[in-house]
Write a protein that holds these residues in place. Structure first.
Motif, PDB file in Angstrom:
ATOM      1  N   TYR A  96       0.827  -1.214   0.000  1.00  0.00           N
ATOM      2  CA  TYR A  96       0.000   0.000   0.000  1.00  0.00           C
ATOM      3  C   TYR A  96       0.859   1.261   0.000  1.00  0.00           C
ATOM      4  CZ  TYR A  96      -3.404   3.484   1.520  1.00  0.00           C
ATOM      5  OH  TYR A  96      -4.197   4.606   1.612  1.00  0.00           O
ATOM      6  N   ARG A  97       2.030   1.175   0.607  1.00  0.00           N
ATOM      7  CA  ARG A  97       2.913   2.331   0.725  1.00  0.00           C
ATOM      8  C   ARG A  97       3.767   2.548  -0.516  1.00  0.00           C
ATOM      9  NH1 ARG A  97       5.026   0.942   6.898  1.00  0.00           N
ATOM     10  NH2 ARG A  97       3.078   1.520   7.979  1.00  0.00           N
ATOM     11  N   THR A  98       3.650   1.691  -1.505  1.00  0.00           N
ATOM     12  CA  THR A  98       4.448   1.821  -2.720  1.00  0.00           C
ATOM     13  C   THR A  98       3.586   2.337  -3.871  1.00  0.00           C
ATOM     14  OG1 THR A  98       4.016  -0.469  -3.400  1.00  0.00           O
ATOM     15  CG2 THR A  98       5.927  -0.086  -1.984  1.00  0.00           C
ATOM     16  N   SER A  99       4.241   2.748  -4.927  1.00  0.00           N
ATOM     17  CA  SER A  99       3.536   3.270  -6.093  1.00  0.00           C
ATOM     18  C   SER A  99       3.246   2.156  -7.103  1.00  0.00           C
ATOM     19  CB  SER A  99       4.378   4.359  -6.766  1.00  0.00           C
ATOM     20  OG  SER A  99       5.633   3.813  -7.172  1.00  0.00           O
ATOM     21  N   ILE A 100       2.370   2.446  -8.051  1.00  0.00           N
ATOM     22  CA  ILE A 100       2.052   1.485  -9.114  1.00  0.00           C
ATOM     23  C   ILE A 100       3.226   1.398 -10.081  1.00  0.00           C
ATOM     24  CG2 ILE A 100       0.527   1.014 -11.061  1.00  0.00           C
ATOM     25  CD1 ILE A 100      -1.734   2.251  -9.486  1.00  0.00           C
ATOM     26  N   LYS A 101       3.658   0.190 -10.400  1.00  0.00           N
ATOM     27  CA  LYS A 101       4.862   0.008 -11.193  1.00  0.00           C
ATOM     28  C   LYS A 101       4.618  -0.643 -12.553  1.00  0.00           C
ATOM     29  CE  LYS A 101       7.973  -0.300  -7.228  1.00  0.00           C
ATOM     30  NZ  LYS A 101       6.978   0.089  -6.213  1.00  0.00           N
ATOM     31  N   ILE A 149      -5.550 -14.717  -1.332  1.00  0.00           N
ATOM     32  CA  ILE A 149      -4.707 -14.866  -2.530  1.00  0.00           C
ATOM     33  C   ILE A 149      -5.202 -13.964  -3.646  1.00  0.00           C
ATOM     34  CG2 ILE A 149      -4.117 -16.469  -4.395  1.00  0.00           C
ATOM     35  CD1 ILE A 149      -3.870 -18.663  -2.307  1.00  0.00           C
ATOM     36  N   VAL A 150      -6.519 -13.898  -3.834  1.00  0.00           N
ATOM     37  CA  VAL A 150      -7.094 -13.022  -4.866  1.00  0.00           C
ATOM     38  C   VAL A 150      -6.696 -11.572  -4.597  1.00  0.00           C
ATOM     39  CG1 VAL A 150      -9.228 -12.122  -5.854  1.00  0.00           C
ATOM     40  CG2 VAL A 150      -9.031 -14.562  -5.361  1.00  0.00           C
ATOM     41  N   ILE A 151      -6.851 -11.132  -3.346  1.00  0.00           N
ATOM     42  CA  ILE A 151      -6.539  -9.741  -2.989  1.00  0.00           C
ATOM     43  C   ILE A 151      -5.049  -9.465  -3.136  1.00  0.00           C
ATOM     44  CG2 ILE A 151      -6.575  -8.046  -1.115  1.00  0.00           C
ATOM     45  CD1 ILE A 151      -9.052  -9.525  -0.027  1.00  0.00           C
ATOM     46  N   LEU A 152      -4.214 -10.364  -2.618  1.00  0.00           N
ATOM     47  CA  LEU A 152      -2.766 -10.155  -2.674  1.00  0.00           C
ATOM     48  C   LEU A 152      -2.251 -10.199  -4.100  1.00  0.00           C
ATOM     49  CD1 LEU A 152      -0.135  -9.782  -1.129  1.00  0.00           C
ATOM     50  CD2 LEU A 152       0.015 -12.271  -0.871  1.00  0.00           C
ATOM     51  N   SER A 153      -2.790 -11.107  -4.905  1.00  0.00           N
ATOM     52  CA  SER A 153      -2.360 -11.215  -6.298  1.00  0.00           C
ATOM     53  C   SER A 153      -2.733  -9.957  -7.079  1.00  0.00           C
ATOM     54  CB  SER A 153      -2.992 -12.450  -6.948  1.00  0.00           C
ATOM     55  OG  SER A 153      -2.636 -12.545  -8.312  1.00  0.00           O
ATOM     56  N   ALA A 154      -3.976  -9.491  -6.900  1.00  0.00           N
ATOM     57  CA  ALA A 154      -4.434  -8.302  -7.633  1.00  0.00           C
ATOM     58  C   ALA A 154      -3.681  -7.052  -7.192  1.00  0.00           C
ATOM     59  CB  ALA A 154      -5.934  -8.120  -7.426  1.00  0.00           C
ATOM     60  N   PHE A 155      -3.477  -6.930  -5.888  1.00  0.00           N
ATOM     61  CA  PHE A 155      -2.824  -5.740  -5.344  1.00  0.00           C
ATOM     62  C   PHE A 155      -1.325  -5.753  -5.632  1.00  0.00           C
ATOM     63  CE2 PHE A 155      -1.963  -2.690  -1.799  1.00  0.00           C
ATOM     64  CZ  PHE A 155      -2.855  -1.715  -2.203  1.00  0.00           C
ATOM     65  N   GLY A 156      -0.703  -6.915  -5.440  1.00  0.00           N
ATOM     66  CA  GLY A 156       0.733  -7.009  -5.615  1.00  0.00           C
ATOM     67  C   GLY A 156       1.178  -6.945  -7.056  1.00  0.00           C
ATOM     68  N   HIS A 157       0.311  -7.352  -7.977  1.00  0.00           N
ATOM     69  CA  HIS A 157       0.692  -7.354  -9.387  1.00  0.00           C
ATOM     70  C   HIS A 157       1.059  -5.961  -9.870  1.00  0.00           C
ATOM     71  CE1 HIS A 157       0.672  -8.711 -13.591  1.00  0.00           C
ATOM     72  NE2 HIS A 157       0.074  -7.554 -13.846  1.00  0.00           N
ATOM     73  N   ASN A 158       0.332  -4.959  -9.410  1.00  0.00           N
ATOM     74  CA  ASN A 158       0.555  -3.595  -9.891  1.00  0.00           C
ATOM     75  C   ASN A 158       1.568  -2.816  -9.062  1.00  0.00           C
ATOM     76  OD1 ASN A 158      -1.367  -3.779 -11.998  1.00  0.00           O
ATOM     77  ND2 ASN A 158      -3.021  -3.411 -10.542  1.00  0.00           N
ATOM     78  N   ARG A 159       1.749  -3.208  -7.808  1.00  0.00           N
ATOM     79  CA  ARG A 159       2.572  -2.395  -6.908  1.00  0.00           C
ATOM     80  C   ARG A 159       3.933  -3.009  -6.574  1.00  0.00           C
ATOM     81  NH1 ARG A 159       0.052   1.834  -4.272  1.00  0.00           N
ATOM     82  NH2 ARG A 159      -2.125   2.138  -4.867  1.00  0.00           N
TER      83      ARG A 159
END
Length: 229
Positions: free
Chosen positions: A54-59, A110-120
Motif C-alpha cells: 500500500y505504501r508503494t507506487s504502481i509500477k 490470494i485473490v486480494i494479494l495477487s491483484a494488489f501485488g501485481h501492480n505495486r
C-alpha cells in the motif's frame, strides 16, 4: 469395510493408521498440520504484505497478465467454496469444515494479494510463491489420502482440481513482470525484477553466461547495480 474403517480412524490425530492394510496419515492429522497450520500462518503474514504494498507506487502498465492471474485466483476461490459446501454435506471429520473454511479465506486473501501485488511490486510476490509451492506439496498428500479412503468422489475430485489450479497459479505468479513495467523500472537489473525461485537458483544470470560464451564481456554487458522495489 474400508469406509467403515476410515470413519473410525480418521478422527484420531494419528499421525499414522493402517486401514485396513494401507499405511497413511489420518485426515484429522493432515487437515490439522498440512492445511490449518500453513493457512493460519499465511493469513497472519498477508496483512503485513498488503500494508507494505500500500505504501508503494504502481509500477506496471495495463496488461493481460493481470487478468489471467485474477481469473485463475478466482477459479481457486470458487473451488474452495464448492469444497466447503461438500464437506458440510459429508462431514465426518472434526477438522474438515474448519480446514475448508480456512482454505476458503486463504483463497480470498490470494485473490486480494495477487491483484494488489501485481501492480505495486516489480517482482513476483515471494510470500505468494512460497505459500503456493508449499501448499501444492501438502495438498498432494491430502489428495492421495482422500482417494485411498474412498471419500465421496466429489470431494476428492474438487480437492484435486484445486491442487491443479494452484499449480497453474504458481506458474503465472512466478513469471517476471519485466515486459510490462513502467519505464523507470524497466532499467532495473534482472536481479531486482526476478522472483524468489529465479533468485534462489541464480537463473537471471543465464543471459550473461550465454553472452560470455559468444564474446568477451565488457563493462557495458554487465548489469547495473541492484535496486530495491
Amino acid at each position: 469395510m474400508a469406509e467403515a474403517c476410515a470413519a473410525r480412524t480418521d478422527n484420531v490425530f494419528g499421525p499414522a493408521v493402517s486401514c485396513p492394510t494401507t499405511f497413511d496419515f489420518t485426515l484429522l492429522f493432515e487437515q490439522s498440520i498440512l492445511s490449518i497450520g500453513p493457512s493460519t500462518l499465511f493469513l497472519l503474514l498477508v496483512p503485513l504484505q498488503l500494508l507494505r504494498l500500500y505504501r508503494t507506487s504502481i509500477k506496471t502498465v495495463p496488461n493481460i497478465a493481470y487478468w489471467i492471474k485474477l481469473t485463475v485466483a478466482i477459479a481457486l476461490l470458487g473451488l474452495q467454496v464448492t469444497l466447503l459446501i461438500l464437506w458440510a454435506h459429508h462431514d465426518t471429520i472434526q477438522t474438515a469444515i474448519p480446514a475448508a473454511a480456512l482454505s476458503l479465506t486463504t483463497a480470498l486473501a490470494i485473490v486480494i494479494l495477487s491483484a494488489f501485488g501485481h501492480n505495486r511490486s516489480g517482482r513476483p510476490s515471494s510470500l505468494l510463491s512460497i505459500y503456493l509451492l508449499a501448499s501444492i506439496f501438502l495438498d498432494a498428500v491430502q489428495a492421495r489420502t482422500l482417494f485411498i479412503r474412498r471419500r465421496p468422489s466429489s470431494i476428492a475430485a474438487t480437492f484435486t482440481a484445486g491442487l491443479v489450479v494452484k499449480v497453474l497459479l504458481l506458474a503465472v505468479e512466478s513469471r517476471s513482470k519485466r515486459g510490462y513495467l513502467r519505464k523507470p523500472y524497466r532499467r532495473y537489473p534482472p536481479e531486482s525484477t526476478s522472483g524468489i525461485f529465479n533468485r534462489t537458483v541464480l537463473w537471471w544470470f543465464n543471459s550473461l553466461f550465454i553472452g560470455g560464451c559468444r564474446k568477451i564481456l565488457s563493462l557495458e554487458d554487465l548489469f547495473s547495480p541492484d535496486d530495491t522495489f
